[in-house]
Design an enzyme around this catalytic site. Structure first.
Site, PDB file in Angstrom:
ATOM      1  N   LYS C  76      13.535 -22.236  16.753  1.00 20.76           N
ATOM      2  CA  LYS C  76      14.567 -23.219  17.496  1.00 20.76           C
ATOM      3  C   LYS C  76      13.692 -24.393  17.855  1.00 20.76           C
ATOM      4  O   LYS C  76      12.498 -24.465  18.065  1.00 20.76           O
ATOM      5  CB  LYS C  76      14.710 -22.106  18.946  1.00 20.76           C
ATOM      6  CG  LYS C  76      15.459 -22.905  19.852  1.00 20.76           C
ATOM      7  CD  LYS C  76      15.933 -21.949  21.045  1.00 20.76           C
ATOM      8  CE  LYS C  76      16.878 -22.546  21.842  1.00 20.76           C
ATOM      9  NZ  LYS C  76      17.314 -21.733  23.090  1.00 20.76           N
ATOM     10  N   SER C 151      22.278 -20.721  24.473  1.00 19.58           N
ATOM     11  CA  SER C 151      21.641 -22.149  23.926  1.00 19.58           C
ATOM     12  C   SER C 151      21.202 -21.879  22.418  1.00 19.58           C
ATOM     13  O   SER C 151      20.973 -22.831  21.722  1.00 19.58           O
ATOM     14  CB  SER C 151      20.869 -22.748  24.763  1.00 19.58           C
ATOM     15  OG  SER C 151      19.489 -22.158  24.924  1.00 19.58           O
ATOM     16  N   SER C 175      20.296 -17.123  26.720  1.00 22.84           N
ATOM     17  CA  SER C 175      20.348 -18.231  25.521  1.00 22.84           C
ATOM     18  C   SER C 175      20.003 -17.451  24.298  1.00 22.84           C
ATOM     19  O   SER C 175      20.113 -17.838  23.241  1.00 22.84           O
ATOM     20  CB  SER C 175      19.534 -19.222  25.883  1.00 22.84           C
ATOM     21  OG  SER C 175      20.366 -19.997  26.591  1.00 22.84           O
TER      22      SER C 175
END
Lengths: 483, 108, 490
Positions: C76, C151, C175
């Protein structure tokens, strides 16, 4: 019309740790810009703070030295504001739960004017909290630009906040000096004011006796005691003038300009009153156990005020002398080493150190640690005064020689032939010859002209080439002149 | 699509004033046009309507919870662990000169 | 190979049936082919990835390979990785080539894993749809007209489309779990403090927690073994003995009732108004499957669940408003091209560098912390946070794990909630309380809802109960095949 002055101090002391409060970067002074700004000091995205044990230990020492409450549980908070020298956009500080709570510091105030006597005063300490220092702005680093050096960012600070207990510039300066002595004494701060290790913010207000507190203005970042006194004097007068001319004092942060001797309000940090404090979620509560406090207590030296009391009560020194001799640890150590040579003559030791030694140091621009005469050497001289080997004036000669040439007191006394005559037969012979040579004056003296006694002392001393023991000489003269 | 409105509590609904939003934008150092301020005011009012439900909860005697674990701060030994990385760090800086980060002139 | 589990991949690599370079190139080719449609990655550096793969092959040849050596992972873009552009989904960091590695990145590097690329995400992890990224919206491989969730939407999309073996995520209010649910994959948010936050760009420090995302529970356990562990650089990192999170994964109490004795708490608040019917059906079916596996159900209540939204939307923005103050255009990142003075430089750099959602949350946070509002908002929220955490303490007196939906709906259409932040915030209702309490939570695929979109089952464990949760998830995945379904056309 009289005015009362109310002063409180906030003192930022840089703690003498090897590393920053929240990272392992060095805190050494004077490095090239930003070479000690590590990822944490720069607030790179993703970095996190971890608290330095050395900073906490120093805070505990300060708390112990001022009889303050040391919090078992304290909390770090974020103080949010934007400034180029504040890389995270917040300063990690302590707000509601500081590490050190209420305490006090007893100071000796020397009034700055008139013939008023020194007096003691106890200033209450409100709190002391740990926080991180900001970086430095270098103005005019490039055309129209300010340069930012973050080497200092993250240096541990202990901010020591006093109650508004001081009512003159003299008291404020005495408090600041006592604090400056203390933090160096207990080894938590190097006290170097030029390098910014000890910086004072002074809150000043004025009021009519009995009236509620006036509006205060805060003089920021004073880094010399002289400037502090000048700034307070100027600010007090400014506030009094403002009020007496029908104006009102507005709360403000102000700067002192040493070149003009004036204060002026700062223009930046207009949002200063909304710092949005909240507990720092990156740091957990700081817990200090009673065991840890006791471990730290065991490392504390005898404190200045304890020493002062001992000097007064056990050695019979005046409060003033005791205060002067404990103005630094070097001074106190020097005194105690000298005293070891002449344990019953504390007053003489004090007089010599504060007299001859200090005068010479001042003349040569040296401080105590640079003195060419060690405490042991001075002890050697005083020992020879105490056992009547040399006179006071002879001792001064030994001291002067030693200062420039070094050497041992006995050797200098020997080489210079300064041993005083204490043999009563020899002194009587000198006195007899002086009286015989001045028969007229002897008669005048005996008829009541007492003042001539000094003449005989001088003449006899001269005849002995300055070596006669003065006390003995006086004694013999008195007897013989009395007839 | 289901519309979730049970949480919007009219009683506590509040609206922010334009000057509230302007103050917040200034504190947060966010340049905003009057139009943006107005949009933000409307959206923030909606969000604070959502948040307002909290106000009715009796939290007397409840200790605030800052961290999920009830632990004490760990302490770091006072030993230098970082070395100079100025070159690497300043390679990504917007403006530097002579090792200093440059910003528009600061007036004190 | 791309359907293999991580342990199978590792075994194939160590048996030299495939090299890490070949495996990495396989994924790089898939990324080159499919990423233009999905936008799951922000940055790929094929040469850097291949170089890591070569090093992994050397390590395998030398016989010093570990479980993850040579396996390509997505990371990420919230994790700082040395020499990698690390944007956190923001224009603010459009030029931030990190000079250092996050703890999580170091852990993968030390294990010999290959970094395939940095996955897309909502800007500064603020969002539930991956529509707030400065680098464009990410699409759901199951239906490219729909969001992948957020997210960690890039990670979820990449895993679902087999554009990596597995990848990392972070979870502040859901998320990891919500995009896992929306993309039909598995994701685990560990107990707060299990994975170091060092080098993970902060959103809300007291809630942020990194975790693994992958195709099944076994993969998550292997990844967590690498990611977890004490890190002295994070004050909130927990000092605990190293544990093997896979140690209980194959535990079966009985052959036909492998989860016999497991008490599953079913919170009534998770099945109340607001839950889409298709999601409810899939989740109820999964719970019924658990009963078949031997578990018993316990009705529980988490009475303060609905308060978790207001509490979260006070605390997270408050911390974020402060965490994001360092982005000022002075030392790194975006600086506005034109400005009149210092304040103007700050204001323009931040106004231009941050997107709308980030600015909105900074403003909420600034407001709730500002003078006169602190007690009413921040302090009150922290007190209710404790009440929410206590709800779970009470619940765990009666059950071992808690189950319910991860998200009230399946993936919604791109743009559908974009202009209504309140609607978006409300969709976090089932995940947020877990972050506020600091508990571990996971989401695993449990079927499909309307429009054939995946549904996630949320499993919430007690503190440090990750190994049990992974066992509970794995036993379900042995009995069902929802987790091995792949979107069409990938």
């Amino acid at each position: 019309m009289t005015w009362e002055i109310v002063i409180g101090l906030e003192v930022h002391t840089q703690l003498s740790t090897n590393t920053k409060i929240f990272s392992g970067a060095s805190t050494a002074f004077g490095a090239e810009p930003n070479t000690q700004a590590d990822a944490v000091s720069l607030a790179l995205p993703g970095v996190l703070p971890v608290l330095n044990k050395g900073a906490v230990e120093r805070a505990i020492k300060f708390g112990l030295a001022t009889g303050s409450h040391i919090a078992a549980h304290s909390v770090f908070a974020r103080k949010n504001y934007f400034y180029p020298d504040l890389p995270k956009g917040y300063q990690i500080s302590q707000m509601d739960l500081p590490v050190v709570g209420r305490g006090s510091l007893t100071i000796l105030v020397e009034p700055l004017s008139g013939n008023a006597k020194p007096y003691e005063k106890t200033v209450r300490i409100t709190r002391a909290h740990l926080e991180e220092d900001a970086g430095k702005s270098v103005h005019g680093a490039a055309q129209g630009m300010t340069g930012v050096d973050l080497n200092r960012a993250g240096t541990p600070l202990l901010e020591i906040v006093s109650e508004p207990d001081m009512c003159s510039a003299a008291e404020a300066v005495a408090y600041a000096k006592a604090l400056h002595t203390l933090v160096r004494w207990i080894g938590i701060c190097d006290g170097n004011m030029q390098e910014g290790s000890f910086r004072c913010d002074v809150n000043v207000s004025v009021r009519k006796p009995g009236a509620p507190l006036g509006t205060r203005r805060e003089i920021k970042n004073l880094n010399s005691f002289k400037f502090m006194q000048q700034a307070i004097d100027y600010e007090v007068q400014w506030q009094i003038d403002t009020i007496e001319n029908g104006g009102k004092v507005q709360q403000a942060t102000i700067l002192f300009n040493p070149d003009t001797g004036e204060t002026r309000a700062m223009r930046s940090k207009e949002d200063a009153h909304d710092y949005r404090y909240f507990p720092d979620p990156d740091l957990l509560p700081l817990e200090i156990s009673p065991e840890w406090i006791e471990q730290v207590r065991a490392t504390l030296p005898e404190l200045p005020h304890t020493k002062q009391a001992r000097y007064v009560n056990e050695l019979g020194l005046s409060a003033y002398d005791a205060s002067m001799l404990t103005s630094s640890r070097e001074m106190a150590d020097f005194f105690e080493t000298v005293l070891a040579a002449v344990p019953n003559d504390a007053k003489m030791c004090a007089n010599w150190i504060m007299g001859e030694v200090n005068a010479q140091l001042n003349r040569d621009g040296l401080d105590m640690s640079q003195s060419p005469i060690t405490a042991q050497q001075l002890g050697g001289i005083l020992k020879r005064i105490a056992d009547n080997t040399i006179s006071n004036s002879g001792a001064k000669e030994v001291f002067r020689t030693m200062w420039t040439e070094g050497g041992d007191a006995d050797a200098i006394i020997e080489a210079k032939g300064l041993k005083q005559v204490s043999d009563s037969g020899a002194i009587e012979a000198i006195v007899d010859s002086v009286m015989a040579a001045n028969a007229e004056k002897v008669a005048e003296y005996r008829s009541g002209k007492d003042k001539l006694f000094g003449f005989f002392v001088g003449a006899a001393m001269k005849a002995s080439q300055g070596k006669a023991n003065p006390a003995q000489l006086n004694e013999v003269l008195k007897q013989k002149l009395a007839g | 699509m289901i519309t979730y409105r049970p949480y919007l509590n009219k009683e506590f609904a509040m609206s922010l004033s334009t000057s509230d939003v302007e103050k917040v934008a200034r504190l947060a150092r966010l340049a905003m046009t009057p139009t943006e301020i107005e949009v933000a005011r409307s959206q923030l009012s909606g969000i604070f309507g959502l948040i307002a439900e909290m106000q009715a909860v009796d939290t007397g005697g409840v200790t605030p919870m800052s961290h999920s674990q009830d632990l004490a701060q760990r302490l770091r030994a006072d030993v230098v662990s970082e070395s100079n990385q100025r070159e690497a760090f300043q390679a990504i800086a917007p403006q530097v000169e002579g090792g200093l980060y440059l910003v528009p002139q600061v007036i004190e | 190979m791309i359907e293999s589990s991580l342990s199978q991949m590792g075994a194939a690599l160590r048996a030299k049936k495939i090299s890490s370079v070949e495996l990495t190139q396989l994924y790089l080719d898939r990324i080159a082919q499919q990423n233009p449609q999905l936008n799951a990655y922000i940055t790929v550096r094929p040469e850097a990835s291949i170089a890591q793969a070569r090093a992994a092959d050397a390590r395998i040849a030398a016989g010093t390979a570990e479980a993850l050596t040579g396996i390509p992972f997505g990371q990420k873009d919230i994790f700082c990785a040395k020499d990698w552009l690390t944007t956190c989904g923001s224009k603010m960091l459009h030029n931030f080539v990190s000079p250092y590695d996050a703890h999580v990145i170091s852990q993968f590097n030390n294990a010999g894993a290959v970094n395939l690329g940095k996955t897309n995400m909502d800007e500064f992890a603020m969002g539930s749809s991956n529509e707030t990224s400065h680098y464009g919206i990410v699409k759901n491989p199951w239906d490219k007209a729909r969001v992948p969730g957020g997210s960690s939407g890039g990670t979820a999309s990449a895993i679902a489309a087999r554009l990596c073996a597995a990848a990392t995520g972070t979870d502040t209010g859901g998320s990891i779990r919500q995009p896992a649910s929306l993309c039909g994959i598995s994701g685990l948010k560990p107990t707060y403090g299990v994975v170091s936050r060092y080098g993970m760009i902060a959103f809300a420090s007291s809630l942020d927690q990194a975790g693994p995302m992958g195709r099944n529970a076994e993969d998550l356990a292997l990844m967590l073994n690498t990611m977890a562990g004490f890190d002295e650089r994070d004050s909130t990192s927990l000092q605990r003995n190293k544990e093997d999170y896979a140690r209980e994964i194959n535990k079966q109490v009985g052959a036909d009732k492998p989860l016999h004795g497991l008490r599953i708490g079913i919170p009534k608040e998770f099945f109340a108004e607001g839950l889409d019917i298709d999601v409810e059906h899939a989740v109820q079916a999964a719970i019924a499957e658990y009963q078949k596996l031997g578990a018993t159900l316990v009705n529980i209540s988490l009475p303060n669940t609905r308060l978790s939204i207001p509490v979260y939307y006070v605390l997270a923005p408050a911390e974020a408003s402060s965490n994001l103050s360092r982005f000022d255009g002075v030392r790194y990142g975006y600086r506005a091209p034109e400005y009149s003075d210092l304040t103007d430089m700050y204001q323009k750099s931040r106004a231009q560098g941050f997107g709308a959602e980030v600015k909105r949350r900074i403003m909420i946070g600034t407001y709730v912390l500002s003078h006169g509002y602190y007690d009413a908002y921040y302090l009150q929220a922290q007190k209710i946070r404790r009440l929410i955490a206590q709800d779970f303490v009470e619940a765990y007196k009666h059950c071992d794990v808690i189950m319910g939906p991860t998200s009230p709906s399946t993936a919604f259409k791109l743009g559908e909630k974009g202009d209504d932040p309140v609607q978006m915030y409300l969709s976090d209702i089932y995940t947020i309380a877990v972050n506020l309490a600091g508990l571990p939570g996971m989401s695993i695929p449990c079927g499909f809802g309307a429009n054939n979109m995946p549904v996630g089952l949320q499993i919430i464990g007690n503190y440090f109960d990750e190994a049990r949760m992974l066992n509970v998830a794995h036993q379900y995945q042995l009995a069902t095949d929802w987790h091995s379904r792949a979107p069409q056309g990938i």
